[in-house]
Design an enzyme around this catalytic site. Structure first.
Site, PDB file in Angstrom:
ATOM      1  N   GLY A 119       0.764  -1.231   0.000  1.00 39.04           N
ATOM      2  CA  GLY A 119       0.000   0.000   0.000  1.00 39.04           C
ATOM      3  C   GLY A 119       0.798   1.285   0.000  1.00 39.04           C
ATOM      4  O   GLY A 119       0.230   2.357  -0.214  1.00 39.04           O
TER       5      GLY A 119
ATOM      6  N   CYS B 238     -11.952   3.155 -29.298  1.00 35.72           N
ATOM      7  CA  CYS B 238     -13.258   3.791 -29.462  1.00 35.72           C
ATOM      8  C   CYS B 238     -13.983   3.998 -28.139  1.00 35.72           C
ATOM      9  O   CYS B 238     -14.989   3.330 -27.862  1.00 35.72           O
ATOM     10  CB  CYS B 238     -14.128   2.945 -30.383  1.00 35.72           C
ATOM     11  SG  CYS B 238     -13.676   3.226 -32.066  1.00 35.72           S
TER      12      CYS B 238
HETATM   13  N1  LLP Z   1      -1.322  -6.975  -0.562  1.00 32.36           N
HETATM   14  C1  LLP Z   1      -2.639  -7.061  -0.733  1.00 32.36           C
HETATM   15  C2  LLP Z   1      -3.390  -8.002   0.090  1.00 32.36           C
HETATM   16  C3  LLP Z   1      -3.289  -6.248  -1.693  1.00 32.36           C
HETATM   17  O1  LLP Z   1      -4.605  -6.322  -1.841  1.00 32.36           O
HETATM   18  C4  LLP Z   1      -2.535  -5.356  -2.484  1.00 32.36           C
HETATM   19  C5  LLP Z   1      -3.147  -4.500  -3.506  1.00 32.36           C
HETATM   20  C6  LLP Z   1      -1.138  -5.309  -2.270  1.00 32.36           C
HETATM   21  C7  LLP Z   1      -0.581  -6.131  -1.300  1.00 32.36           C
HETATM   22  C8  LLP Z   1      -0.235  -4.402  -3.038  1.00 32.36           C
HETATM   23  O2  LLP Z   1      -0.506  -3.081  -2.777  1.00 32.36           O
HETATM   24  P1  LLP Z   1       0.480  -1.945  -3.305  1.00 32.36           P
HETATM   25  O3  LLP Z   1       1.763  -2.039  -2.509  1.00 32.36           O
HETATM   26  O4  LLP Z   1       0.740  -2.158  -4.744  1.00 32.36           O
HETATM   27  O5  LLP Z   1      -0.259  -0.694  -3.039  1.00 32.36           O
HETATM   28  N2  LLP Z   1      -4.888  -1.421  -9.578  1.00 32.36           N
HETATM   29  C9  LLP Z   1      -4.778  -0.392  -8.571  1.00 32.36           C
HETATM   30  C10 LLP Z   1      -4.174  -0.927  -7.285  1.00 32.36           C
HETATM   31  C11 LLP Z   1      -4.962  -2.043  -6.640  1.00 32.36           C
HETATM   32  C12 LLP Z   1      -4.286  -2.617  -5.416  1.00 32.36           C
HETATM   33  C13 LLP Z   1      -5.074  -3.712  -4.784  1.00 32.36           C
HETATM   34  N3  LLP Z   1      -4.393  -4.430  -3.738  1.00 32.36           N
HETATM   35  C14 LLP Z   1      -4.022   0.778  -9.159  1.00 32.36           C
HETATM   36  O6  LLP Z   1      -3.620   0.725 -10.315  1.00 32.36           O
HETATM   37  O7  LLP Z   1      -3.856   1.807  -8.489  1.00 32.36           O
END
Ligand code: LLP
Length: 413
Positions: free
Chosen positions: A238, A341
Site C-alpha cells: 500500500g 473507441c
Molecule cells: N497486498 C494485498 C493483500 C493487496 O490487496 C494489495 C493491492 C497489495 C498487497 C499491493 O498493494 P500496493 O503495494 O501495490 O499498493 N490497480 C490499482 C491498485 C490495486 C491494489 C489492490 N491491492 C491501481 O492501479 O492503483
C-alpha cells in the site's frame, strides 16, 4: 534516478528510449533494473535487524523477468491467484515464501498452493476456512493459514483502491477474528501461522498504515491471551509512489512506526509491497501518430491506449508525460489519447507539451498496474516489455500478434 535526460534524450539507465523504440517498436513498457533494486533496498534497509519478509505483490507487475529479479534479491511473493503462483514458480521464486490473499480462492487454487507448499493462505471468511480445511483433508495435508483482518481504518486513498473499510469486501471483521481463530485452532488439517491486513493502495501518509498495525498488534495480544500464537504479522502493501505532486512520507516512516510497536516481539513481520517496488521503475513508451486540432481541445493521438494503461480511465490517475527528445515542435496544451473507441481512452489531459507526429513520448510511473491490467480491447495486441540493465536492454516479453489473439477461437461448422 533511472529515467533522465542526457544530451536532450530521455534514457532508461544508460539506454536511450528512442533506441529502444527503434529496436522493439511502440507501444512498449520499459523497466529499469536499478530502480527496482533501489526500491527493494529501501525496504530491506528499513527492516534490517528483525525477522522480516518482503513479499512482493505480483499483481503490480508479473513479468517473469521482474519476478526473477526480485526473487534473487531474497524476496517472497504475495499472490492472489493460482496463475500468479505458477508465474512465481516459473520465475524461480520460492513457494515457501509465498502468501496467498484474495476473497475467492477456488478449490483448485487452494490445492495448487498446498501442493506447492506455500507459507500462508490468507483467509478472508469463515466459509473460506471451511473450504481450505476440506481441501487439505482431501489431500492429506495441513494448510498453513492466516486471517486477513479488516482493521476498519480509512486509508484516505481512491475509493476503488481502498480495501480496509467495513464496507469493503476484503478481510474478516475485526470483532469476528478471535472466534475464527478459535475455530481454526480446532481443525486438524489447518495450522494457524499468522495474521494479515491491507488497508489500501497508494497511501501517501504513514498514519493510517501505523494505525492498522496498532489494531493488528492489539489483536495479536488478545489471541496470545487466548493461547493462540502466531509466527507472522503481515501488514500488507500500500505504500504509495510519486506520480505527480504527492508529498510522500518515505518508506522508512511507514515501517518505523510499525517496527517501533513490534519491537521485542518474535513474530516475523511480512510486508507485501507492489507499486512502491516497481511503479516508478517503468515507463510506457509511445509514438505520436498524429496531432488533431479539435474545436474545443487539441489532441496528441498516440499508439498506446487505455488497453495498455487503464489507470487514468479507471481511477482518474495522473501519469506524467515526457517527450523522449526535446524537439523544436511548437508547445501546446493537449489531451494525450489512444485510438480506442471510447471517450475514456485518454492517458493524460490538458498537458503542456511540445510534440508532433512521429515523436516519442514516455508515460511515466507505468511499472505497476499497467501491463498487468492491460487488455486486448479493440483487438489490440499487448505491448512488448523491455528490461534495461545498465547499458543493455532485454526484450522480456514479445509484442503479441493479432493472430495470437484469435488463435483459440472457432467458427461454427
Ligand atoms: N497486498 C494485498 C493483500 C493487496 O490487496 C494489495 C493491492 C497489495 C498487497 C499491493 O498493494 P500496493 O503495494 O501495490 O499498493 N490497480 C490499482 C491498485 C490495486 C491494489 C489492490 N491491492 C491501481 O492501479 O492503483
Amino acid at each position: 534516478m533511472s529515467f533522465e535526460y542526457h544530451s536532450g534524450r530521455l534514457h532508461a539507465e544508460e539506454v536511450a528510449l528512442d533506441d529502444i523504440a527503434r529496436r522493439h517498436g511502440t507501444p512498449c513498457y520499459v523497466y529499469s533494473r536499478a530502480a527496482i533494486e533501489s526500491a527493494y533496498r529501501e525496504y530491506s534497509a528499513a527492516l534490517a535487524g528483525r525477522p522480516a519478509l518482503i513479499a512482493y505483490s505480483v499483481k503490480a507487475n508479473s513479468n517473469l523477468a521482474v519476478l526473477a529479479l526480485i526473487s534473487r534479491l531474497g524476496a517472497g511473493f504475495d499472490i492472489v491467484s493460482g496463475g500468479e503462483l505458477k508465474r512465481v514458480i516459473a520465475a524461480g521464486g520460492d513457494p515457501r515464501k509465498v502468501v496467498f490473499s484474495g476473497v475467492g480462492k477456488t478449490e483448485d487454487e487452494i490445492a495448487l498452493a498446498l501442493e506447492a507448499g506455500i507459507l500462508s493462505l490468507n483467509l478472508e471468511s469463515g466459509a473460506e476456512l471451511e473450504r481450505v480445511d476440506a481441501v487439505a483433508a482431501r489431500l492429506g495435508k495441513v494448510a498453513p493459514v492466516a486471517f486477513r483482518v479488516n482493521p476498519d481504518v480509512d486509508a484516505r486513498t481512491h475509493p476503488y483502491i481502498s480495501t480496509g473499510l467495513k464496507q469493503n469486501k476484503f478481510g474478516v471483521a475485526y470483532a469476528e477474528a478471535e472466534k475464527l481463530y478459535r475455530d481454526a485452532a480446532e481443525r486438524p488439517n489447518v495450522k494457524i501461522v499468522g495474521i494479515g491486513c491491507h488497508i489500501g493502495s497508494q497511501l501517501t501518509r504513514a498514519g493510517p498504515f501505523v494505525a492498522a498495525a496498532e489494531r493488528m498488534l492489539a489483536l495479536v495480544q488478545q489471541l496470545d491471551t487466548a493461547g493462540i500464537t502466531l509466527e507472522h504479522i503481515d501488514l500488507g502493501g500500500g505504500i504509495g509512489i510519486r506520480y505527480h505532486e504527492e508529498r510522500l512520507e518515505p518508506i522508512g516512516a511507514f515501517l518505523d512506526g510499525a517496527l517501533g510497536m513490534l519491537a521485542g516481539r518474535k513474530e516475523t513481520l511480512i510486508v507485501d509491497p507492489g507499486r512502491s517496488l516497481v511503479g516508478n521503475a517503468g515507463v510506457l513508451l509511445t509514438r505520436v501518430e498524429l496531432v488533431k486540432h479539435g474545436e474545443a481541445k487539441n489532441f496528441l493521438v498516440v499508439d498506446a491506449a487505455m488497453n495498455d494503461l487503464i489507470r487514468p480511465a479507471l481511477y482518474d490517475a495522473w501519469h506524467e508525460v515526457r517527450p523522449v527528445r526535446k524537439t523544436g515542435a511548437p508547445q501546446g496544451v493537449y489531451d494525450v489519447v489512444g485510438p480506442v473507441c471510447e471517450s475514456g481512452d485518454f492517458l493524460a489531459r490538458d498537458r503542456q507539451l511540445a510534440a508532433m507526429a512521429g515523436d516519442l513520448l514516455a508515460v511515466m510511473s507505468a511499472g505497476a498496474y499497467a501491463m498487468t491490467m492491460s487488455s486486448n480491447y479493440n483487438s489490440r495486441p499487448r505491448a512488448a516489455e523491455v528490461l534495461v540493465d545498465g547499458r543493455a536492454d532485454f526484450l522480456v516479453r514479445e509484442r503479441e500478434t493479432v493472430e495470437e489473439l484469435f488463435a483459440k477461437e472457432r467458427v461454427l461448422p
